[in-house]
Design a protein around this motif. Structure first.
Motif, mmCIF file in Angstrom:
data_model
loop_
_atom_site.group_PDB
_atom_site.id
_atom_site.type_symbol
_atom_site.label_atom_id
_atom_site.label_comp_id
_atom_site.label_asym_id
_atom_site.label_seq_id
_atom_site.Cartn_x
_atom_site.Cartn_y
_atom_site.Cartn_z
ATOM 1 N N UNK A 75 0.825 -1.212 0.000
ATOM 2 C CA UNK A 75 0.000 0.000 0.000
ATOM 3 C C UNK A 75 0.862 1.267 0.000
ATOM 4 N N UNK A 76 0.525 2.186 -0.869
ATOM 5 C CA UNK A 76 1.222 3.482 -0.993
ATOM 6 C C UNK A 76 2.677 3.352 -1.432
ATOM 7 N N UNK A 77 3.079 2.222 -1.917
ATOM 8 C CA UNK A 77 4.468 2.035 -2.370
ATOM 9 C C UNK A 77 4.455 1.433 -3.763
ATOM 10 N N UNK A 78 4.752 2.238 -4.757
ATOM 11 C CA UNK A 78 4.708 1.716 -6.128
ATOM 12 C C UNK A 78 5.913 0.836 -6.452
ATOM 13 N N UNK A 79 6.960 0.933 -5.611
ATOM 14 C CA UNK A 79 8.207 0.236 -5.953
ATOM 15 C C UNK A 79 8.447 -1.016 -5.110
ATOM 16 N N UNK A 80 7.414 -1.430 -4.387
ATOM 17 C CA UNK A 80 7.585 -2.554 -3.460
ATOM 18 C C UNK A 80 6.418 -3.519 -3.599
ATOM 19 N N UNK A 81 6.724 -4.808 -3.757
ATOM 20 C CA UNK A 81 5.634 -5.787 -3.692
ATOM 21 C C UNK A 81 5.818 -6.648 -2.448
ATOM 22 N N UNK A 82 4.702 -7.206 -1.980
ATOM 23 C CA UNK A 82 4.745 -8.128 -0.839
ATOM 24 C C UNK A 82 4.355 -9.506 -1.349
ATOM 25 N N UNK A 83 5.144 -10.497 -1.021
ATOM 26 C CA UNK A 83 4.794 -11.883 -1.347
ATOM 27 C C UNK A 83 4.474 -12.591 -0.041
ATOM 28 N N UNK A 84 3.354 -13.278 -0.030
ATOM 29 C CA UNK A 84 2.987 -14.049 1.158
ATOM 30 C C UNK A 84 1.871 -13.413 1.962
ATOM 31 N N UNK A 85 1.631 -12.097 1.753
ATOM 32 C CA UNK A 85 0.526 -11.451 2.488
ATOM 33 C C UNK A 85 -0.807 -11.973 1.983
ATOM 34 N N UNK A 86 -0.907 -12.007 0.642
ATOM 35 C CA UNK A 86 -2.073 -12.666 0.038
ATOM 36 C C UNK A 86 -1.642 -14.086 -0.271
ATOM 37 N N UNK A 87 -2.459 -15.027 0.085
ATOM 38 C CA UNK A 87 -2.061 -16.422 -0.116
ATOM 39 C C UNK A 87 -2.264 -16.852 -1.559
ATOM 40 N N UNK A 88 -1.238 -17.456 -2.146
ATOM 41 C CA UNK A 88 -1.387 -18.065 -3.465
ATOM 42 C C UNK A 88 -1.988 -19.457 -3.304
ATOM 43 N N UNK A 89 -2.300 -20.105 -4.433
ATOM 44 C CA UNK A 89 -2.833 -21.470 -4.334
ATOM 45 C C UNK A 89 -1.698 -22.413 -3.900
ATOM 46 N N UNK A 90 -1.975 -23.358 -3.018
ATOM 47 C CA UNK A 90 -0.908 -24.279 -2.583
ATOM 48 C C UNK A 90 -0.656 -25.389 -3.601
ATOM 49 N N UNK A 91 0.434 -26.116 -3.406
ATOM 50 C CA UNK A 91 0.669 -27.362 -4.147
ATOM 51 C C UNK A 91 0.817 -28.476 -3.113
ATOM 52 N N UNK A 92 0.811 -29.698 -3.588
ATOM 53 C CA UNK A 92 1.145 -30.811 -2.693
ATOM 54 C C UNK A 92 2.617 -31.118 -2.916
ATOM 55 N N UNK A 93 3.387 -31.007 -1.857
ATOM 56 C CA UNK A 93 4.832 -31.178 -1.942
ATOM 57 C C UNK A 93 5.174 -32.341 -1.018
ATOM 58 N N UNK A 94 5.658 -33.428 -1.608
ATOM 59 C CA UNK A 94 5.855 -34.640 -0.804
ATOM 60 C C UNK A 94 4.612 -34.923 0.054
ATOM 61 N N UNK A 181 -5.585 -30.496 -3.627
ATOM 62 C CA UNK A 181 -6.995 -30.824 -3.799
ATOM 63 C C UNK A 181 -7.795 -29.575 -4.163
ATOM 64 N N UNK A 182 -8.900 -29.763 -4.874
ATOM 65 C CA UNK A 182 -9.712 -28.629 -5.321
ATOM 66 C C UNK A 182 -10.188 -27.804 -4.124
#
Ligand code: SIN
Length: 306
Positions: A75-94, A181-182
């Motif tokens: 927010x209010x920062x055009x030059x910065x992104x946050x990863x992990x604040x919004x959750x992406x879709x998961x995968x199954x890992x092992x 899983x869906x």
């Protein structure tokens, strides 16, 4: 030189004895820039204690650009992104539900203008996992057998935006990454990026050193080659580039800053248990390689877009 440099394993160096709390002199900035070109990855351990330090240090390496995925902007920062604040879709890992897994890629390779570099700052670390691996695509190119260098010299590959890694884990047989899983959807809104084409080999615009330009997460197919032959060739190149002797594996501490040269590296976020939280901020350095162009896909290729 107003700091000391300590080599990391295989690629990169750690910068020590540098006070980042105020502006850096021109001499220091010049020396840091040349260390970055020499080493490809720079680690400033636990030095990113504020957003201002992150932004100020990033600007030493060039102009910053607004990331094309606007929903990731802080927010209010055009030059910065946050990863992990919004959750992406998961995968199954092992067989475990796993978040934040981003397979090997070069940043913004799904656009015609692959960016110059990026700097990541760890804000919140998960209890388990969350590591990042960088691999040296210049070293990998130099070590390719001459016959393979010749085969890919004039080839280009087509790329699309992709965040899941399920189908495209070329060269990655160590773990079984599968569709979750869906019912799990990503909270991140992704614009519709058109397909682009990039050569598989490019010269670094500043050092002139040849490097593989590959981004297996985003790979669709090798241009002008029958699909299965192109896929097999691309996989052979990726497997080669993922050899451990080209890689640095980073275990994060909070406030670590890591800067990478996107023109001679690719990287992979290994992810962490889905119920945990990992938050990083990232700046993106402007200075496009200008290797790519939009690619007009035929109908069967369009259906390959993830
Ligand atoms: C990225 O791919 O830019 C992020 C890497 C990470 O979160 O470790």
């Amino acid at each position: 030189m107003g700091f000391s440099l300590h080599r990391l394993q295989n690629i990169g160096a750690e910068v020590r004895d540098l006070d980042l709390r105020g502006p850096l002199s021109d001499d220091l900035a010049r020396d840091l820039y040349s260390a970055w070109l020499d080493h490809g990855v720079l680690l400033f351990r636990e030095a990113g204690t504020s957003k201002d330090i992150h932004l100020r240090l990033s600007r030493v390496f060039g102009e910053l650009e607004e990331h094309p995925i606007k929903s990731l902007l802080v927010e209010d920062e055009k030059e910065l992104i946050a990863l992990g604040e919004k959750k992406g879709a998961p995968v199954l890992f092992d067989d475990q539900l796993w978040g934040g897994f981003i397979f090997f890629h070069q940043d913004t390779s799904y656009t015609p203008n692959i960016c110059k570099g990026s700097m990541l700052r760890m804000l919140r670390k998960p209890e388990r996992g969350g590591d990042t691996i960088w691999t040296d695509t210049a070293k990998a190119y130099a070590a390719l057998p001459p016959s393979l260098k010749e085969r890919i010299a004039d080839l280009s590959a087509i790329y699309c935006f992709r965040s899941g890694a399920v189908e495209r884990r070329y060269g990655w047989s160590e773990h079984a990454v599968r569709e979750a899983p869906a019912g799990h959807v990503s909270e991140v809104q992704i614009p519709d990026f058109p397909l682009v084409s990039h050569p598989m080999v490019a010269r670094h615009p500043e050092s002139g050193i040849g490097s593989l330009l590959i981004s297996p997460l985003n790979f669709v197919h090798v241009e002008g080659m029958e699909k299965s032959r192109g896929d097999a060739l691309y996989e052979e190149i990726v497997r080669h580039a993922l050899r451990p002797e080209f890689a640095y594996h980073h275990k994060w501490s909070v406030n670590d800053l890591v800067l990478w040269d996107n023109r001679r590296t690719m990287h992979c976020a290994l992810g962490y248990p889905y119920e945990q939280t990992r938050i990083v901020h990232r700046t993106t350095l402007h200075g496009p390689m200008q290797t790519g162009h939009y690619y007009r896909a035929n109908v069967s290729e369009q259906s390959e877009k993830a």
